[in-house]
Design a protein around this motif. Structure first.
Motif, PDB file in Angstrom:
ATOM      1  N   TRP A  72       1.054  -0.773  -0.369  1.00  0.00           N
ATOM      2  CA  TRP A  72      -0.240  -0.026   0.712  1.00  0.00           C
ATOM      3  C   TRP A  72       0.984   1.420   0.329  1.00  0.00           C
ATOM      4  O   TRP A  72       0.604   2.119  -0.803  1.00  0.00           O
ATOM      5  CB  TRP A  72      -0.637  -0.142   0.905  1.00  0.00           C
ATOM      6  CG  TRP A  72      -1.691   1.494   1.844  1.00  0.00           C
ATOM      7  CD1 TRP A  72      -1.455   2.185   2.109  1.00  0.00           C
ATOM      8  CD2 TRP A  72      -2.960   2.010   1.024  1.00  0.00           C
ATOM      9  NE1 TRP A  72      -2.209   3.407   2.216  1.00  0.00           N
ATOM     10  CE2 TRP A  72      -3.506   2.577   1.500  1.00  0.00           C
ATOM     11  CE3 TRP A  72      -3.202   1.176  -0.420  1.00  0.00           C
ATOM     12  CZ2 TRP A  72      -4.412   3.472   0.530  1.00  0.00           C
ATOM     13  CZ3 TRP A  72      -4.785   1.783  -0.070  1.00  0.00           C
ATOM     14  CH2 TRP A  72      -5.313   3.070   0.434  1.00  0.00           C
ATOM     15  N   LEU A 109      -8.324   0.183  -0.399  1.00  0.00           N
ATOM     16  CA  LEU A 109      -8.269  -0.116   1.187  1.00  0.00           C
ATOM     17  C   LEU A 109      -8.965  -0.203   1.605  1.00  0.00           C
ATOM     18  O   LEU A 109      -8.678  -1.309   2.797  1.00  0.00           O
ATOM     19  CB  LEU A 109      -8.178   1.162   1.264  1.00  0.00           C
ATOM     20  CG  LEU A 109      -8.020   2.162   3.342  1.00  0.00           C
ATOM     21  CD1 LEU A 109      -7.501   3.506   3.624  1.00  0.00           C
ATOM     22  CD2 LEU A 109      -9.152   1.791   3.651  1.00  0.00           C
ATOM     23  N   LYS A 127      -7.669   1.149   8.860  1.00  0.00           N
ATOM     24  CA  LYS A 127      -7.080   2.316   8.413  1.00  0.00           C
ATOM     25  C   LYS A 127      -6.481   3.167   8.646  1.00  0.00           C
ATOM     26  O   LYS A 127      -6.068   4.370   7.356  1.00  0.00           O
ATOM     27  CB  LYS A 127      -9.059   2.607   7.922  1.00  0.00           C
ATOM     28  CG  LYS A 127      -9.369   1.702   7.044  1.00  0.00           C
ATOM     29  CD  LYS A 127     -10.948   1.539   7.228  1.00  0.00           C
ATOM     30  CE  LYS A 127     -11.912   0.816   6.606  1.00  0.00           C
ATOM     31  NZ  LYS A 127     -13.627   1.241   5.847  1.00  0.00           N
ATOM     32  N   LEU A 150      -3.151   2.786   7.170  1.00  0.00           N
ATOM     33  CA  LEU A 150      -3.095   2.722   5.417  1.00  0.00           C
ATOM     34  C   LEU A 150      -2.302   4.423   5.074  1.00  0.00           C
ATOM     35  O   LEU A 150      -1.761   4.670   4.415  1.00  0.00           O
ATOM     36  CB  LEU A 150      -3.795   1.732   4.553  1.00  0.00           C
ATOM     37  CG  LEU A 150      -3.716   0.624   5.297  1.00  0.00           C
ATOM     38  CD1 LEU A 150      -5.304  -0.598   5.457  1.00  0.00           C
ATOM     39  CD2 LEU A 150      -2.418  -0.540   4.803  1.00  0.00           C
TER      40      LEU A 150
END
Length: 238
Positions: A56, A148, A159, A162
């Motif tokens: 990511w 996501l 989250k 990320l």
């Protein structure tokens, strides 16, 4: 902007892909997340959650860069939806290579010469707030948020963790090109962060030679790799 005329690993040469035959749309990554996670697992030999976090981080940095620098340098924003962006894993240098379809729309201000060009892929918006709204819609709402959510349900990653990598990637993109960008870097980063809703996930701190540097408030989990790494701006101290 990076002081080189050579191809930058992570982005297609020239950014635009003229022959997309060997490329896949980024929307495939949401439909088949193993494309990204398997490549990350092989590259870093990491546990699934760490490989996903590193994937990511790499993906969001290269993906956001054209829009971030387009806005910062010329107030021109390519609309990086998952259908406009193409990907492949054939280059061993980066985790993934990204490019844009030749007809990818570009949002510009009414005062931009492109606004009078008559080109079908040019979208004219009234002001910079509308330009940033287009950046958020295309990059975050229609591309990164579905990815996501898919990652969040697949591996144990918050989250906030990320989005911290997205926040730092945007900041690094601006700071690494600061010498050739107009205006104060901190102000540009603040506007981009506010538009994307990630303004509370990093701090800009004094760095070497009086330049700004990034201090993260979340961790990309690089310290959990088989060969642990503590990034320069990591919130976890070595």
């Amino acid at each position: 902007m990076f002081g080189t005329n050579t191809a930058i690993p992570g982005l297609a040469p020239g950014l635009v892909v003229r022959d997309p035959a060997a490329w896949r749309p980024a929307s495939d990554l949401v439909a088949d997340l193993d494309l990204l996670l398997n490549a990350a697992g092989k590259r870093w030999n990491a546990q699934p959650h760490a490989a996903a976090a590193m994937a990511w981080k790499a993906y969001t940095y290269w993906l956001a860069l054209p829009a971030v620098l387009g806005f910062a340098s010329a107030r021109r924003v390519p609309l990086l939806t998952s259908t406009n962006v193409l990907t492949h894993f054939d280059d061993p240098r980066p985790l993934i290579t990204l490019g844009l379809r030749a007809d990818t729309p570009v949002a510009v201000l009414a005062t931009d010469p492109l606004a009078l060009s008559g080109l079908s892929h040019v979208r004219v918006v009234p002001d910079e707030d509308a330009l940033l709204a287009e950046l958020r819609r295309s990059l975050l709402d229609e591309h990164l948020t579905p990815l996501l959510n898919a990652l969040h349900t697949r591996v144990r990653l918050g989250k906030r963790t990320l989005l911290g990598s997205l926040s730092s990637g945007v900041a690094y993109g601006v700071l690494r090109s600061a010498d050739v960008l107009p205006g104060p870097s901190a102000e540009t980063i603040a506007r981009l962060h506010e538009a994307l809703g990630v303004e509370d996930l990093i701090e800009l701190v004094p760095g070497a030679a009086g330049k700004l540097d990034v201090q993260r408030k979340t961790c990309c989990l690089a310290f959990t790799l088989p060969t642990p790494k503590v990034c320069r701006g990591c919130c976890i101290k070595s």
